[in-house]
Write a protein that holds these residues in place. Structure first.
Motif, PDB file in Angstrom:
ATOM      1  N   THR A  42       0.820  -1.065   0.118  1.00 34.42           N
ATOM      2  CA  THR A  42      -0.073   0.233  -0.095  1.00 34.42           C
ATOM      3  C   THR A  42       0.808   1.170  -0.061  1.00 34.42           C
ATOM      4  O   THR A  42       2.097   1.133   0.500  1.00 34.42           O
ATOM      5  CB  THR A  42      -0.789   0.075   1.215  1.00 34.42           C
ATOM      6  OG1 THR A  42      -0.087   0.046   2.560  1.00 34.42           O
ATOM      7  CG2 THR A  42      -2.016  -1.245   1.336  1.00 34.42           C
ATOM      8  N   THR A  91       0.435   5.287   0.888  1.00 37.35           N
ATOM      9  CA  THR A  91      -0.143   6.728   1.368  1.00 37.35           C
ATOM     10  C   THR A  91       0.680   7.867   1.383  1.00 37.35           C
ATOM     11  O   THR A  91       1.854   7.719   2.143  1.00 37.35           O
ATOM     12  CB  THR A  91      -0.849   6.195   2.539  1.00 37.35           C
ATOM     13  OG1 THR A  91      -1.617   5.001   2.384  1.00 37.35           O
ATOM     14  CG2 THR A  91      -1.708   7.047   3.116  1.00 37.35           C
ATOM     15  N   THR A 109      -0.051  -5.655   3.030  1.00 33.85           N
ATOM     16  CA  THR A 109      -1.213  -6.444   3.525  1.00 33.85           C
ATOM     17  C   THR A 109      -0.502  -7.698   4.111  1.00 33.85           C
ATOM     18  O   THR A 109       0.420  -8.041   4.049  1.00 33.85           O
ATOM     19  CB  THR A 109      -1.983  -6.695   2.373  1.00 33.85           C
ATOM     20  OG1 THR A 109      -1.666  -7.700   1.388  1.00 33.85           O
ATOM     21  CG2 THR A 109      -2.617  -5.354   1.582  1.00 33.85           C
ATOM     22  N   ILE A 139      -9.042  -0.660  -5.624  1.00 31.98           N
ATOM     23  CA  ILE A 139      -8.462   0.527  -4.777  1.00 31.98           C
ATOM     24  C   ILE A 139      -9.359   1.390  -4.232  1.00 31.98           C
ATOM     25  O   ILE A 139     -10.785   1.536  -4.550  1.00 31.98           O
ATOM     26  CB  ILE A 139      -7.510   1.503  -5.567  1.00 31.98           C
ATOM     27  CG1 ILE A 139      -6.696   2.615  -5.013  1.00 31.98           C
ATOM     28  CG2 ILE A 139      -8.573   2.229  -6.791  1.00 31.98           C
ATOM     29  CD1 ILE A 139      -5.830   3.294  -5.636  1.00 31.98           C
ATOM     30  N   GLU A 169      -5.151   6.419  -0.081  1.00 29.85           N
ATOM     31  CA  GLU A 169      -5.651   5.187  -0.915  1.00 29.85           C
ATOM     32  C   GLU A 169      -4.975   4.018  -0.345  1.00 29.85           C
ATOM     33  O   GLU A 169      -3.957   3.920   0.409  1.00 29.85           O
ATOM     34  CB  GLU A 169      -5.261   5.555  -2.191  1.00 29.85           C
ATOM     35  CG  GLU A 169      -3.971   5.358  -2.765  1.00 29.85           C
ATOM     36  CD  GLU A 169      -3.034   6.639  -2.576  1.00 29.85           C
ATOM     37  OE1 GLU A 169      -1.932   6.744  -2.497  1.00 29.85           O
ATOM     38  OE2 GLU A 169      -3.707   7.636  -2.555  1.00 29.85           O
ATOM     39  N   SER A 170      -5.739   2.940  -0.634  1.00 26.67           N
ATOM     40  CA  SER A 170      -4.971   1.680  -0.280  1.00 26.67           C
ATOM     41  C   SER A 170      -5.500   0.375  -1.484  1.00 26.67           C
ATOM     42  O   SER A 170      -6.614   0.639  -1.844  1.00 26.67           O
ATOM     43  CB  SER A 170      -5.774   1.108   0.883  1.00 26.67           C
ATOM     44  OG  SER A 170      -5.350  -0.255   1.142  1.00 26.67           O
ATOM     45  N   ARG A 171      -4.359  -0.205  -2.093  1.00 24.98           N
ATOM     46  CA  ARG A 171      -4.597  -0.689  -3.008  1.00 24.98           C
ATOM     47  C   ARG A 171      -4.864  -2.284  -2.715  1.00 24.98           C
ATOM     48  O   ARG A 171      -3.965  -3.050  -2.803  1.00 24.98           O
ATOM     49  CB  ARG A 171      -3.505  -0.738  -3.908  1.00 24.98           C
ATOM     50  CG  ARG A 171      -3.569   0.777  -4.652  1.00 24.98           C
ATOM     51  CD  ARG A 171      -2.232   0.814  -5.529  1.00 24.98           C
ATOM     52  NE  ARG A 171      -2.246   2.041  -6.143  1.00 24.98           N
ATOM     53  CZ  ARG A 171      -2.124   3.481  -5.725  1.00 24.98           C
ATOM     54  NH1 ARG A 171      -1.640   3.419  -4.194  1.00 24.98           N
ATOM     55  NH2 ARG A 171      -2.014   4.482  -6.374  1.00 24.98           N
ATOM     56  N   THR A 172      -6.122  -2.550  -2.469  1.00 22.15           N
ATOM     57  CA  THR A 172      -6.435  -4.098  -2.009  1.00 22.15           C
ATOM     58  C   THR A 172      -7.759  -4.041  -2.289  1.00 22.15           C
ATOM     59  O   THR A 172      -8.669  -3.044  -2.438  1.00 22.15           O
ATOM     60  CB  THR A 172      -5.949  -4.566  -0.633  1.00 22.15           C
ATOM     61  OG1 THR A 172      -6.082  -5.748  -0.188  1.00 22.15           O
ATOM     62  CG2 THR A 172      -6.748  -3.723   0.350  1.00 22.15           C
TER      63      THR A 172
END
Length: 476
Positions: free
Chosen positions: A103, A105, A125, A348, A370-373
């Motif tokens: 992730t 940020t 993650t 996302i 943002e969080s990419r999961t």
């Protein structure tokens, strides 16, 4: 994220009023407190680009301790000096652990220096696993750039090492394990503090003006919806696919267990004319400081038909832009993209706080996290706004903290919608539909509640059999 495509869609939404980097708290390192027994990591760095189009910090995290370290407990920060008025976009080019397990940020330092006022924080993650003693993550080939792709200057960035062309320990990048600083020296004047964990009383706060809705309705034509101040959108226009219809009949209500649930179903058969978007919003713009909360079920896959459409599933507040760059505009978003979009290849979640923008030529002033999961499933979303800070929580954990520059000057409406950015993600003409569900919405005027207090307050409404309350006065 101020990707140009995203900006155009957000601009349309804001203009209609039918409906960027985070400040998670600063850290610096002078003396390192003890971490958990045996836990220690170092960070190795090499630069992959000295040019002016993007920053490319390549990193490795090495376990130099005596015990295994879960990577989900590790945070790494790269510090830089932002260009005037710029917002930034993070990307992962390649990683041994998988870009989907990283992730990125952006944050703002509480005590800026001549070489640092922002940072990029890299997290992991659970899918990244753990590092055994002596092991490392392997390459993490990261990059970030100005969101409008304007030139940037790396030479005044604290963590930038132009001569660092091979991996080596780099103390100008910091690391924490479980919130405890274990590596590096941050820019001077910023004390090491862990990311706060929501704490505080679990009992409801004193009674005050509030909006609560359990969405216990029979359908979109239920007279109680209008009586309770909601509007189910049916008028045309953006954001999203040109020619699409906003379909009030696709906003439905049903029981799931003991709770009533609102469902927003959006669908398409691959053309603008066949595309149906959904939105519900308060008619009154009377909500400003305080706590906003909703329990929302995001979905990654369609209910039927082929997957891949660039869907946006939301919970947000907004008011109207009275003039380009008007400083009394405000918007605060939770936006989940299950199939990517706006330049993102996969799922996302964004939170974005807007100060203002200019439609043409495009200029945006915002701050985002943002969080990419994947966020498929039910999630408790909480936003708090007081006189100094904007804080976003997801499932009880702080997700983003934005600063006073982005506080609202005027009241706003409360909105949920689901729409398609475009039809490029899935070009099939086979019909498909996507669901976004909402369990409840809560706003408590002028009170900052912890996520635990939100849960307690919602529980108190339900225990009392109260499905709706609106004691928030009209905006003055």
């Amino acid at each position: 994220m101020n990707h140009p495509t995203r900006n155009r869609n957000l601009r349309l939404r804001a203009v209609l009023a039918v409906a960027a980097v985070t400040g998670l708290g600063a850290t610096a390192l002078t003396a390192l407190p003890a971490a958990a027994a045996g836990e220690a990591v170092t960070v190795q760095y090499r630069q992959s680009a000295t040019g002016s189009d993007q920053v490319e910090p390549w990193l490795k995290v090495v376990n130099t301790g005596a015990s295994s370290v879960p990577l989900s407990q590790v945070k790494v920060r790269y510090y830089f000096k932002a260009d005037a008025g710029a917002s930034y976009t993070y990307a992962c080019s390649w990683a041994v652990k998988g870009c989907a397990n990283l992730t990125g940020t952006f944050g703002t330092l509480a005590n800026p220096t001549a070489t640092a006022d922002r940072y990029l924080e890299i997290g992991f993650t659970a899918g990244a696993g753990s590092l055994a003693p002596g092991a490392d993550t392997g390459d993490m080939q990261l990059r970030f750039h100005r969101s409008n792709w304007q030139p940037l200057n790396q030479n005044d960035d604290y963590s930038f090492g132009p001569a660092q062309t091979t991996y080596a320990n780099w103390s100008k990048v910091t690391a924490t394990v479980g919130g405890v600083p274990v590596w590096g020296t941050a820019p001077a004047g910023n004390e090491p503090t862990p990311t706060p964990t929501p704490t505080g009383p679990t009992t409801p706060p004193p009674t005050g003006a509030a909006l609560f809705d359990d969405f216990d309705y029979t359908g979109h034509t239920d007279p109680a919806i209008n009586a309770h101040g909601w509007s189910v959108r049916s008028n045309s226009g953006g954001p999203g696919v040109p020619g699409a219809t906003w379909a009030p009949e696709n906003v439905t209500f049903a029981k799931e267990g003991t709770n009533s649930i609102m469902n927003l179903r959006s669908s398409t058969a691959g053309t603008g004319e066949s595309t149906r978007h959904t939105e519900i919003l308060t008619r009154a713009s009377k909500f400003k400081n305080g706590t906003y909360a909703a329990r929302v079920r995001f979905s990654d896959a369609p209910v039927s038909g082929p997957d891949g459409d660039r869907v946006v599933q939301t919970f947000f507040t907004i008011n109207d832009l009275k003039a380009p760059m008007a400083d009394d505009y405000a918007e605060y978003d939770f936006e989940y993209l299950p199939n990517g979009g706006w330049g993102e290849p996969a799922n996302i979640l964004y939170t974005t706080s807007w100060e203002t923008y200019r439609p043409d030529p495009w200029e945006a002033v915002n701050q985002h996290s943002e969080s990419r999961t994947s966020y498929a499933g039910w999630h408790d979303l909480v936003l708090t706004i007081d006189d100094s800070t904007i804080v976003y929580y997801v499932d009880g954990q702080e997700f983003g903290r934005h600063d006073a520059r982005y506080l609202p000057e005027r009241p706003m409406s409360i909105n949920f919608n689901q729409w398609l950015i475009d039809l490029a993600g899935q070009t099939s003409t086979t019909p498909r539909s996507y669901d976004q569900k909402v369990d409840y919405v809560l706003h408590v005027k002028d009170q900052v509640l912890t996520p635990a207090q939100v849960a307690a307050k919602v529980g108190a409404y339900r225990s009392a059999g109260t499905a709706f309350e609106d004691s928030v006065p009209a905006a003055q």
